[in-house]
Write a protein that holds these residues in place. Structure first.
Motif: not given
Length: 363
Positions: A182-184, A187, A207-211, A214, A237
């Motif tokens: 996951s993105d979490n 991170k 999974v998105s851009d946030v992950g 990171s 990303s």
């Protein structure tokens, strides 16, 4: 080798010891010689040898550093429970399965006994839960390479916990770990596992851009990332990877249909933009690794943009021009564009070299 073959091998090793006495029994063989013999045995024979005598068990305990049970089709779990307490110096352990056999108790036994483990393959271990990740985090903090692809029962909580202890990780395969990746979790990995060089996130659809961003910001030494099937990611990303991961060599974007020319141009321009920083990095390590300059100058050498249907020929051609190691020619496909019919006009450096060669011959 089976037991009879081991005995035959021993008979052939009847030599005078360093103090002039003849070796006539297993217990007379020096530990150094036993360890040398152990290093020549295949994995099945190692198991047989571990039951010969205490000398063999000690030699295997101290001398065996690599072991695989991937050949074991039906009884892997019990074998791990039996062997892990004996094989305490293992650095590489391969437990790849065609059908799920391992349970958490087996992994806990590994973690409790094999504290020097650096490379562990648990791929397709569908039965394992987060308890296995908790055990590995506490017992195997020296892990450098971990393959848990297909371990679909792991959650991101377990992966976050693992990343807090296994901070030396360089190679991580999470392909198909849809709940864990996951993105979490990414991170946490980006923050805690800053030596990471390779990560496979194939088909981790959450999974998105946030992950990914990171990872790009937290792991500057990242060299390979597989995002195939990560349908949520966008240009952001790829731009983050292009701007922050100067050593990026391999990028998988199969079926990432939100990727546009903007991302491809960012990759192409990163070679020019980062050239000075890369050169400084090369110079600082020149005397440690003489060939580092060539490696750094090579840049991106593998790219999969299959089914990225929004891309246009000018952008992809600019990328090929920036990275000559990307090949579209037969037999050297390192730029994979299947499913992108609009990219058939893109050619790698080989095509232009052939054209120049033919032109010179015609004159």
């Amino acid at each position: 080798m089976q037991t009879d073959e081991l005995n035959m091998y021993f008979n052939n090793m009847m030599v005078l010891g360093s103090v002039g006495r003849v070796i006539t029994e297993w217990k007379d063989i020096p530990m150094e010689l036993l360890m040398r013999i152990v290093s020549l045995l295949d994995d099945r024979t190692v198991i047989v040898a571990s039951g010969v005598c205490s000398g063999w068990r000690d030699a295997i305990c101290w001398g065996l550093t690599q072991f695989s049970l991937s050949w074991c089709k039906n009884n892997m779990n019990n074998m791990v429970l039996s062997l892990a307490p004996k094989f305490t110096k293992l650095r590489v352990l391969t437990l790849r399965q065609n059908k799920p056999q391992l349970d958490d108790h087996a992994v806990e036994t590994i973690a409790a006994n094999c504290h020097e483990l650096e490379d562990l393959d648990l791929s397709k271990s569908f039965k394992l839960s987060d308890w296995s990740l908790y055990a590995l985090a506490r017992g195997c903090p020296n892990l450098i390479k971990l393959n848990i692809s297909g371990c679909s029962a792991f959650s991101d909580a377990g992966l976050v916990y693992l990343s807090g202890y296994c901070r030396k990780l360089k190679i991580l395969n999470l392909c198909g770990c849809v709940k864990a990746a996951s993105d979490n979790a990414l991170k946490a990995i980006g923050y805690k596992c800053q030596q990471l060089q390779s990560i496979n996130l194939g088909w981790c659809e959450g999974v998105s851009d946030v992950g990914v961003m990171s990872l790009a910001y937290g792991c500057p030494d990242l060299r390979a990332i597989d995002l195939c099937g990560c349908v949520l990611i966008t240009d952001e990303s790829v731009i983050a990877l292009a701007n922050n991961c100067l050593h990026l060599r391999s990028l998988g974007l199969y079926y990432c249909q939100n990727i546009t020319d903007r991302a491809i141009y960012a990759l192409a321009h990163s070679r020019v933009k980062n050239k000075h920083e890369v050169w400084e990095s090369v110079k600082s390590r020149y005397y440690e690794k003489k060939n580092e300059e060539e490696e750094e100058e090579e840049g991106l050498i593998n790219l999969n943009i299959s089914q990225c249907t929004a891309l246009t020929p000018p952008a992809v051609q600019a990328l090929c021009d920036s990275f000559p190691a990307l090949h579209t020619c037969a037999g050297r496909h390192s730029l994979i564009i299947s499913g992108c019919l609009n990219l058939t006009s893109v050619h790698c450096a080989c095509a232009f070299q052939s054209h120049r060669a033919l032109a010179s011959l015609s004159h």
